[in-house]
Design an enzyme around this catalytic site. Structure first.
Site, short mmCIF file in Angstrom:
data_model
loop_
_atom_site.label_atom_id
_atom_site.label_comp_id
_atom_site.label_asym_id
_atom_site.label_seq_id
_atom_site.Cartn_x
_atom_site.Cartn_y
_atom_site.Cartn_z
N GLY A 1 91.27 -42.77 -90.72
CA GLY A 1 91.07 -42.60 -89.28
C GLY A 1 92.16 -43.26 -88.46
O GLY A 1 92.62 -42.69 -87.46
N ASN B 1 81.79 -46.80 -82.42
CA ASN B 1 81.50 -47.44 -83.70
C ASN B 1 80.65 -48.69 -83.58
O ASN B 1 79.99 -49.08 -84.53
CB ASN B 1 82.80 -47.77 -84.44
N GLN C 1 83.08 -41.68 -86.32
CA GLN C 1 81.66 -42.03 -86.43
C GLN C 1 80.74 -40.83 -86.21
O GLN C 1 79.52 -40.97 -86.26
CB GLN C 1 81.30 -43.13 -85.42
N SER D 1 87.47 -39.79 -90.98
CA SER D 1 87.75 -40.68 -92.09
C SER D 1 86.63 -40.57 -93.13
O SER D 1 85.45 -40.66 -92.78
CB SER D 1 87.83 -42.12 -91.59
N HIS E 1 85.56 -42.48 -95.60
CA HIS E 1 84.70 -43.59 -96.05
C HIS E 1 83.57 -43.91 -95.08
O HIS E 1 82.72 -44.75 -95.36
CB HIS E 1 85.54 -44.84 -96.36
N CYS F 1 86.87 -55.19 -87.47
CA CYS F 1 88.14 -55.78 -87.07
C CYS F 1 87.94 -56.96 -86.13
O CYS F 1 88.78 -57.83 -86.05
CB CYS F 1 89.01 -54.73 -86.39
C1 LIG Z 1 86.44 -46.83 -89.02
C2 LIG Z 1 86.95 -46.25 -87.77
C3 LIG Z 1 88.33 -45.96 -87.61
C4 LIG Z 1 89.34 -46.30 -88.66
O1 LIG Z 1 89.24 -45.49 -89.77
P1 LIG Z 1 89.96 -45.96 -91.14
O2 LIG Z 1 89.80 -44.81 -92.04
O3 LIG Z 1 89.22 -47.18 -91.61
O4 LIG Z 1 91.38 -46.24 -90.79
C5 LIG Z 1 88.73 -45.37 -86.44
N1 LIG Z 1 87.86 -45.08 -85.47
C6 LIG Z 1 86.55 -45.32 -85.57
C7 LIG Z 1 85.63 -44.95 -84.47
C8 LIG Z 1 86.06 -45.93 -86.73
O5 LIG Z 1 84.75 -46.20 -86.82
#
Ligand SMILES: *Cc1c(COP(=O)(O)O)cnc(C)c1O
Length: 396
Positions: A71, A152, A180, A200, A202, A325
């Site tokens: 993401g 998120n 999300q 993303s 995961h 983060c």
């Molecule tokens: C987790 C997340 C990201 C980052 O995605 P990654 O694959 O971990 O780099 C970006 N935006 C939102 C809203 C997220 O929840």
């Protein structure tokens, strides 16, 4: 009891995700850029995954799907691309919101230093921005509007379709960070008027380190990574085939069962909200209804979110105070501050994010433990004492 309630940070890979990934490692290990059979088998798997994801997102063509490392990379590339090509036409204004993920906010901060003007829309107290706000902010020199689909930290869902329509009418490119949202609520790039979208794997039980940037045909993309001609020349580097294949399979499965999963998660979420609301001087963050099925975020006055998290972990409950983060830093969440919460309230936050793995017994465990821990922490908190003696006014 073990309760993993931090699915907005990451999810456990599903059985399908794990199996497809291992199987792809064995079966399609070639380099898709190689002309020989082993390479072409990998290429076929890659293009199959691209077709699947294009279809699942409602895209016109697989050529609109670009694989990324996740993401964050997709957000960076979308925003950098619109900035680069906007600037060529003298457009150096970007509109976003104050509660985006750091992958968006930090990219915008960098662009600001490079001479772009950034408008961050205020978020209403319920955690939602409106299409009207976007419309009012658009200027002749606006190069991009980027608004997240679902937040998120608090889980609120934005009126993406209306925002997309406003952007389209004004001829301004529209990007949404849908990390999300995808596989949690219905997302369709065409119906939602989206020009660029980040996802993303995961966050929906797929592998880490892989994601997608959707870019509608005609959208100009700039490279973050130079090198070979992979991803139609827009993202160099040999493709992570096992992860990509696994992401596509997982997405297909998760979408097929999304409604059923949501039907089981929503009552659990609502039970959590009802139970935690009974804690005195607490607050549900974000709109009660405009939210993704799994995410709940509360503030408890007079305590520190970090202490709460550590004590919950001891009771087997794994949660978060906000985004992964920001946990670990002592600053309160920028999302909660964007809702207008005062610093001292924003400090005492708890995010619980559910998946289909969570059970009603686990929710009962959370509802038995959290009130006890909050009461304990308040007992030893000088801030709480000041609130209770009237030395400081209660804010919640
Ligand atoms: C987790 C997340 C990201 C980052 O995605 P990654 O694959 O971990 O780099 C970006 N935006 C939102 C809203 C997220 O929840």
């Amino acid at each position: 009891m073990f309760v993993y309630a931090d699915n907005a940070a990451t999810t456990k890979m599903s059985q399908t995700a794990q199996k497809t990934m291992i199987e792809a490692m064995e079966r399609v290990w070639g380099n898709p850029s190689s002309l020989h059979t082993t390479g072409q088998e990998a290429k076929e798997a890659l293009e199959g995954a691209r077709e699947t994801i294009a279809r699942l997102l409602g895209a016109d063509s697989p050529r609109e799907i670009y694989f990324t490392s996740g993401g964050s990379e997709a957000d960076n590339q979308a925003i950098r691309s619109a900035a680069f090509y906007g600037a060529k036409k003298g457009k150096k204004h970007i509109i976003s919101t104050a509660f985006e993920h750091h992958a968006v906010l930090h990219t915008l901060k960098k662009l600001e230093k490079e001479g772009f003007e950034i408008t961050l829309l205020d978020v209403h107290e319920n955690g939602v921005v409106t299409a009207e706000q976007v419309k009012e902010a658009i200027r002749p020199d606006t190069a991009l509007v980027t608004v997240m689909y679902a937040n998120n930290e608090i889980g609120t869902v934005q009126p993406i379709r209306e925002i997309g329509a406003v952007c389209r009418a004004a001829g301004v490119p529209f990007h949404t960070d849908a990390v999300q949202a995808v596989c949690h609520i219905p997302v369709n790039v065409k119906e939602d008027n989206i020009d660029m979208l980040s996802l993303s794997a995961h966050k929906f039980h797929g592998p880490k380190g892989v994601g997608v940037l959707y870019a509608k045909r005609g959208t100009l993309l700039a490279n973050l990574i130079e090198g070979g001609a992979q991803e139609r020349g827009k993202r160099a580097g040999t493709e992570n085939i096992p992860a990509i294949v696994s992401m596509a399979e997982t997405m297909q499965e998760e979408l097929a069962k999304m409604d059923a999963v949501n039907a089981s998660i929503i009552p659990l979420r609502d039970k959590l909200i009802a139970g935690l609301s009974e804690i005195p001087h607490s607050r549900l963050n974000g709109d009660r209804n405009a939210r993704v099925p799994g995410t709940v975020n509360f503030c408890f006055e007079g305590i520190e979110g970090e202490s709460l998290l550590l004590m919950l972990d001891e009771e087997g409950i794994q949660a978060s105070s906000g985004s992964a983060c920001t946990s670990g830093s002592l600053d309160p969440s920028h999302v909660l501050l964007a809702l207008g919460l005062p610093h001292e309230v924003a400090h005492g936050s708890l995010r619980l994010s559910l998946s289909e793995e969570n059970t009603e017994e686990q929710i009962d465990h959370i509802l038995a433990v959290v009130p006890k821990v909050v009461a304990y922490l308040r007992d030893i908190s000088p801030v709480w004492e000041a609130l209770e003696t009237g030395e400081r006014p209660h804010l919640l």
